[in-house]
Design an enzyme around this catalytic site. Structure first.
Site, short mmCIF file in Angstrom:
data_model
loop_
_atom_site.label_atom_id
_atom_site.label_comp_id
_atom_site.label_asym_id
_atom_site.label_seq_id
_atom_site.Cartn_x
_atom_site.Cartn_y
_atom_site.Cartn_z
N GLU A 179 9.61 16.41 14.99
CA GLU A 179 10.11 16.14 13.64
C GLU A 179 9.53 17.19 12.69
O GLU A 179 8.32 17.41 12.66
CB GLU A 179 9.66 14.75 13.21
CG GLU A 179 10.18 14.38 11.83
CD GLU A 179 9.80 12.96 11.42
OE1 GLU A 179 8.60 12.62 11.51
OE2 GLU A 179 10.69 12.21 11.00
N CYS A 190 13.85 10.44 7.15
CA CYS A 190 13.63 10.08 8.55
C CYS A 190 14.89 10.25 9.39
O CYS A 190 14.80 10.53 10.57
CB CYS A 190 13.10 8.66 8.64
SG CYS A 190 14.13 7.49 7.75
N LYS A 250 0.89 -1.17 0.00
CA LYS A 250 0.00 0.00 0.00
C LYS A 250 0.93 1.22 0.00
O LYS A 250 1.42 1.65 1.04
CB LYS A 250 -0.88 -0.02 1.25
CG LYS A 250 -2.18 0.77 1.16
CD LYS A 250 -2.05 2.22 0.79
CE LYS A 250 -2.10 3.19 1.93
NZ LYS A 250 -1.76 4.56 1.49
N GLU A 261 8.93 1.28 11.18
CA GLU A 261 10.04 2.24 11.03
C GLU A 261 9.39 3.62 11.00
O GLU A 261 8.61 3.90 10.10
CB GLU A 261 10.81 1.99 9.73
CG GLU A 261 11.45 0.63 9.62
CD GLU A 261 12.56 0.40 10.61
OE1 GLU A 261 12.98 1.36 11.29
OE2 GLU A 261 12.98 -0.75 10.75
P1 NAD Z 1 2.29 8.69 7.29
O1 NAD Z 1 2.40 7.97 8.57
O2 NAD Z 1 1.37 9.83 7.19
O3 NAD Z 1 1.85 7.68 6.12
C1 NAD Z 1 2.53 6.46 5.90
C2 NAD Z 1 1.57 5.48 5.28
O4 NAD Z 1 0.53 5.18 6.21
C3 NAD Z 1 0.89 5.98 4.00
O5 NAD Z 1 0.83 4.93 3.08
C4 NAD Z 1 -0.49 6.37 4.49
O6 NAD Z 1 -1.49 6.28 3.51
C5 NAD Z 1 -0.73 5.33 5.58
N1 NAD Z 1 -1.71 5.77 6.58
C6 NAD Z 1 -1.98 7.03 6.97
N2 NAD Z 1 -2.96 7.03 7.91
C7 NAD Z 1 -3.30 5.73 8.11
C8 NAD Z 1 -4.24 5.08 8.96
N3 NAD Z 1 -5.04 5.76 9.78
N4 NAD Z 1 -4.31 3.73 8.92
C9 NAD Z 1 -3.51 3.03 8.08
N5 NAD Z 1 -2.63 3.59 7.26
C10 NAD Z 1 -2.50 4.93 7.27
O7 NAD Z 1 3.79 9.06 6.90
P2 NAD Z 1 4.29 9.90 5.64
O8 NAD Z 1 3.86 11.30 5.87
O9 NAD Z 1 3.94 9.21 4.36
O10 NAD Z 1 5.89 9.77 5.77
C11 NAD Z 1 6.61 10.59 6.59
C12 NAD Z 1 6.98 9.88 7.88
O11 NAD Z 1 7.65 8.66 7.58
C13 NAD Z 1 7.94 10.68 8.72
O12 NAD Z 1 7.55 10.65 10.06
C14 NAD Z 1 9.26 9.93 8.56
O13 NAD Z 1 10.16 10.09 9.60
C15 NAD Z 1 8.80 8.54 8.40
N6 NAD Z 1 9.81 7.72 7.74
C16 NAD Z 1 10.49 6.81 8.49
C17 NAD Z 1 11.48 6.03 7.91
C18 NAD Z 1 12.21 5.00 8.73
O14 NAD Z 1 12.79 4.10 8.15
N7 NAD Z 1 12.22 5.09 10.05
C19 NAD Z 1 11.77 6.16 6.55
C20 NAD Z 1 11.06 7.09 5.81
C21 NAD Z 1 10.06 7.86 6.42
#
Ligand code: NAD
Length: 496
Positions: free
Chosen positions: A397, A302, A191, A267
């Site tokens: 963040e 991240c 997804k 992650e």
């Molecule tokens: P996000 O949490 O908003 O979304 C991530 C995914 O979750 C998307 O596919 C989104 O559609 C889905 N999602 C959102 N709400 C949901 C819900 N209620 N139920 C199920 N799925 C849901 O994150 P983002 O804005 O896409 O990415 C940025 C974040 O990702 C930052 O916090 C960053 O630090 C983190 N990140 C972490 C790593 C790591 O390896 N630790 C790597 C890259 C990004």
């Protein structure tokens, strides 16, 4: 590699055929409801494609196809070398389609084309190949026993895996999940983030072409609550692997607890610090490294080092050097090979970044470079000085090109401050003393510590976070296989 011009890349983007359907059981399908959503170029809002807004019924179909493929053994039970051959072919196809994938990634996510060409796509191929190559070189174990018994300790593919992805490294994050999951024999439902689904669909198409059987790799597009949540709550999904925000990561733990107690690996966010100790050498070089550590990928990273904790001996020099680095960082059209930062991914995210920058100013941070937008959704690389522990931009963040510098009077104070947030993803340490490097690297509460370098490690080393940055396992390296396998003991009585 021959670099084209921004006009060439824009022309390639215009002529691309963008995906428009989800992939379930090897077939390209619309959402059962017929609902759709648009994905845009963040530079100008141009609509690139209209995609299926999948919901629970589509998730059911994807899970059913993944389950059927898994139980059939067509992938899960073949010799590891057979999976290796197909996944290596996929890595070859990714490399062959480098320019197309890079352009699609750049235009959909706002990422600079030169990064997509030089990092994102090659690393995607590298990751798939690394796990494929590893798979037929791993051995299970035999327990100590009397000659009357034989204890086998084996790893088996966990089954059906849901992989929920973020928008900042769409291809690479997909590879970090499907590389190990497919290599060990699982079936996967990806997804992607709704902002950046295009390359996930194209990568899955290449996987089919490489010979990954239908149903083994599915991609469903849609919103988090409508599509991600039903996947997280599904009773027939064995594991969720998630990269994204800590806020949403917590929800996946709830979904698992309230459904079938599926395995969950998260992650999540970070607030990584670079620590400049009293004996650190070459402040200009440190500033050059730290500019990359915070400004690379628009700070939408991240492990972005959004805090620098600096000994007072170097503070003034470092503030000046970081300001010079920020001023020289090239912001502009993401299709221009000279561009280092393109637009932020969305209006919503731009509002979050600029809001936190305004809060930083209001709370007493001193802007020494940047501090505002650069046209459209672009944001100027920004350096704050005089940041203290209680300020929001020290704790939260930002996920944008914004760094705060904090002055300390001792090395111990620096380490304590580095550890003083809820996160623990990565850290950087500058020292000229080998003993201090070892000692302080151990004290930093972070999954990856770079010494005299900003580092996320390599594909061979585990990646993940302490505290609110990670839960349940690691990406990358052989350690990543643990989240996609179950450990089984088989005890055989040899006396009858
Ligand atoms: P996000 O949490 O908003 O979304 C991530 C995914 O979750 C998307 O596919 C989104 O559609 C889905 N999602 C959102 N709400 C949901 C819900 N209620 N139920 C199920 N799925 C849901 O994150 P983002 O804005 O896409 O990415 C940025 C974040 O990702 C930052 O916090 C960053 O630090 C983190 N990140 C972490 C790593 C790591 O390896 N630790 C790597 C890259 C990004």
């Amino acid at each position: 590699m021959l670099m084209l011009t921004k006009t060439d890349y824009a022309a390639i983007a215009r002529d691309l055929t963008y995906p428009s359907k989800a992939l379930i059981n090897g077939a390209w399908v619309a959402a059962k409801s017929g609902a759709t959503f648009e994905t845009c170029n963040p530079a100008d809002g141009t609509v690139l494609a209209t995609l299926p807004a999948c919901q629970a019924e589509d998730v059911d179909a994807a899970v059913a196809s993944a389950r059927a493929a898994f139980e059939s053994g067509v992938w899960s039970e073949v010799h590891p070398s057979a999976r290796k051959a197909i996944l290596c072919k996929l890595a070859d196809l990714i490399a062959e389609n480098l320019v197309e994938l890079a352009v699609m990634e750049a235009i959909d996510a706002g990422k600079p084309i030169s990064d997509c060409l030089g990092i994102d796509v090659p690393e995607t191929a590298n990751c798939i190949r690394w796990h494929a190559e590893a798979q037929d070189k791993l051995y299970d174990q035999i327990a100590p026993s009397a000659p009357t018994g034989l204890g086998l300790i084996v790893r088996e593919p966990i089954g059906v895996v849901g992989a929920v992805l973020p928008w900042n490294f769409p291809l690479m994050m997909m590879a970090w999940k499907i590389g190990p999951a497919l290599a060990v024999g699982c079936s996967v439902i990806v997804k992607p983030a709704e902002q950046t689904s295009l390359t996930a669909l194209r990568l899955a198409e290449l996987a089919l072409e490489a010979g990954v059987p239908p149903g083994v790799l599915n991609v469903i597009t849609g919103m988090g609550p409508d599509c991600g949540e039903p996947l997280g709550r599904h009773m027939d999904v064995d594991a969720i692997t998630f990269t994204g925000s800590t806020e949403v990561g917590r929800k996946f733990l709830e979904y698992a607890a309230q459904s079938n107690l599926k395995e969950v690996c998260l992650e999540m966010g970070g607030k990584s610090a670079a620590v400049v100790l009293e004996d650190a050498k070459d402040i200009d070089k440190i500033a050059e490294i730290q500019a990359n550590a915070i400004f690379w990928n628009m700070g939408e990273n991240c492990t972005a080092n959004s805090r620098i904790i600096c000994h007072e001996k170097h503070y003034d020099a470092l503030v000046a050097a970081m300001a010079a680095q920020a001023a020289a960082w090239q912001v502009g059209d993401q299709m221009d090979p000279a561009t280092q930062n393109g637009p932020l991914v969305s209006e919503e995210h731009y509002a979050k970044v600029s809001g936190l920058v305004e809060t930083g100013k209001a709370q007493g941070g001193r802007v020494v470079c940047g501090g505002s937008g650069a046209g459209g959704l672009m944001f100027q690389p920004t350096v704050f000085a005089e940041i203290t522990k209680d300020m929001d931009i020290f704790q939260q963040e930002i996920f944008g090109p914004v760094v705060g510098i904090t002055k300390v009077a001792s090395d111990d104070e620096a380490i304590a401050l580095a550890n003083a947030t809820a996160y623990g993803l990565a850290a950087t340490l500058y020292t000229a003393d080998l003993a201090k490097a070892h000692r302080y690297a151990r004290k930093l509460k972070a999954g990856t510590v770079g010494v005299n370098a900003y580092s996320e490690g390599e594909i061979s080393t585990p990646f993940g976070g302490f505290k609110a940055s990670g839960f349940g396992g690691r990406d990358n390296g052989i350690h990543a296989h643990e989240q996609y396998t179950e450990l089984k003991t088989i005890w055989i009585n040899l006396e009858i």
